[in-house]
Design a protein around this motif. Sequence first.
Motif, PDB file in Angstrom:
ATOM      1  N   GLN A  79       0.889  -1.014   0.314  1.00  0.00           N
ATOM      2  CA  GLN A  79      -0.188   0.047   0.151  1.00  0.00           C
ATOM      3  C   GLN A  79       0.800   0.829   0.224  1.00  0.00           C
ATOM      4  O   GLN A  79       1.309   2.421  -1.358  1.00  0.00           O
ATOM      5  N   LEU A  80       2.140   1.008   0.935  1.00  0.00           N
ATOM      6  CA  LEU A  80       2.624   2.684   0.479  1.00  0.00           C
ATOM      7  C   LEU A  80       3.544   2.543   0.089  1.00  0.00           C
ATOM      8  O   LEU A  80       3.874   3.770  -1.124  1.00  0.00           O
ATOM      9  N   LEU A  81       4.201   1.470  -1.212  1.00  0.00           N
ATOM     10  CA  LEU A  81       4.333   2.100  -2.536  1.00  0.00           C
ATOM     11  C   LEU A  81       3.784   2.609  -3.712  1.00  0.00           C
ATOM     12  O   LEU A  81       3.876   3.317  -4.252  1.00  0.00           O
ATOM     13  N   ALA A  82       2.213   2.140  -3.142  1.00  0.00           N
ATOM     14  CA  ALA A  82       0.941   2.279  -4.121  1.00  0.00           C
ATOM     15  C   ALA A  82       1.662   3.762  -3.896  1.00  0.00           C
ATOM     16  O   ALA A  82       1.057   4.170  -5.044  1.00  0.00           O
ATOM     17  N   GLN A  83       1.176   4.004  -3.048  1.00  0.00           N
ATOM     18  CA  GLN A  83       0.974   5.357  -2.605  1.00  0.00           C
ATOM     19  C   GLN A  83       2.120   6.958  -3.358  1.00  0.00           C
ATOM     20  O   GLN A  83       1.812   7.550  -3.584  1.00  0.00           O
ATOM     21  N   VAL A  84       3.238   5.885  -2.645  1.00  0.00           N
ATOM     22  CA  VAL A  84       5.056   6.861  -3.242  1.00  0.00           C
ATOM     23  C   VAL A  84       4.280   6.863  -5.173  1.00  0.00           C
ATOM     24  O   VAL A  84       4.992   7.650  -5.730  1.00  0.00           O
ATOM     25  N   GLN A  85       3.950   4.972  -5.970  1.00  0.00           N
ATOM     26  CA  GLN A  85       3.844   5.917  -7.099  1.00  0.00           C
ATOM     27  C   GLN A  85       2.588   6.581  -7.326  1.00  0.00           C
ATOM     28  O   GLN A  85       3.411   7.775  -8.107  1.00  0.00           O
ATOM     29  N   ARG A  86       1.759   7.138  -7.332  1.00  0.00           N
ATOM     30  CA  ARG A  86       0.591   8.080  -7.199  1.00  0.00           C
ATOM     31  C   ARG A  86       0.899   9.049  -7.064  1.00  0.00           C
ATOM     32  O   ARG A  86       1.385   9.839  -8.402  1.00  0.00           O
ATOM     33  N   GLU A  87       1.779   9.003  -6.357  1.00  0.00           N
ATOM     34  CA  GLU A  87       2.790  10.741  -5.829  1.00  0.00           C
ATOM     35  C   GLU A  87       3.605  10.477  -6.714  1.00  0.00           C
ATOM     36  O   GLU A  87       3.900  12.453  -7.197  1.00  0.00           O
ATOM     37  N   LEU A  88       4.327  10.501  -6.879  1.00  0.00           N
ATOM     38  CA  LEU A  88       5.531  10.739  -8.088  1.00  0.00           C
ATOM     39  C   LEU A  88       4.840  10.783  -9.243  1.00  0.00           C
ATOM     40  O   LEU A  88       5.304  11.630 -10.466  1.00  0.00           O
ATOM     41  N   ASN A  89       4.084   9.755  -9.778  1.00  0.00           N
ATOM     42  CA  ASN A  89       3.166  10.338 -11.263  1.00  0.00           C
ATOM     43  C   ASN A  89       2.138  11.930 -11.163  1.00  0.00           C
ATOM     44  O   ASN A  89       2.600  12.785 -12.047  1.00  0.00           O
ATOM     45  N   GLU A  90       1.760  12.363  -9.872  1.00  0.00           N
ATOM     46  CA  GLU A  90       1.446  13.029  -9.961  1.00  0.00           C
ATOM     47  C   GLU A  90       2.405  14.565 -10.019  1.00  0.00           C
ATOM     48  O   GLU A  90       2.292  15.029 -10.548  1.00  0.00           O
TER      49      GLU A  90
END
Length: 100
Positions: A79-90
């Motif tokens: 979940q943490l890595l998915a959140q980081v990926q979303r934030e990086l994409n943004e």
Amino acid sequence: MTAFKPSLPDALRRIRKARGLSQEAFSDVSSRTYMSALERDLKSPTLNKLAELCEVMEIHPLTLVTLAYAGRDPLNADQLLAQVQRELNEIVAASKIENP
């Protein structure tokens, strides 16, 4: 349920022990006293020092930070890595708009 408190000292100790390393194994980048202070949360490492310590443990610094935030639950890490990926994409998308 109590909120999980991130712990870099716990993550550092867990990885060091999982890799079968003593505190002395870090002597090229750190003293045993400094390693002990890090693991007891008496000192906070710089990013450069974290990178050096992670090199000795043969892991990426993000692995250490992820473990510090996710704890022992692999689902938390996912979940943490998915959140980081979303934030990086943004952030990347926003920077393309501002700097075409």
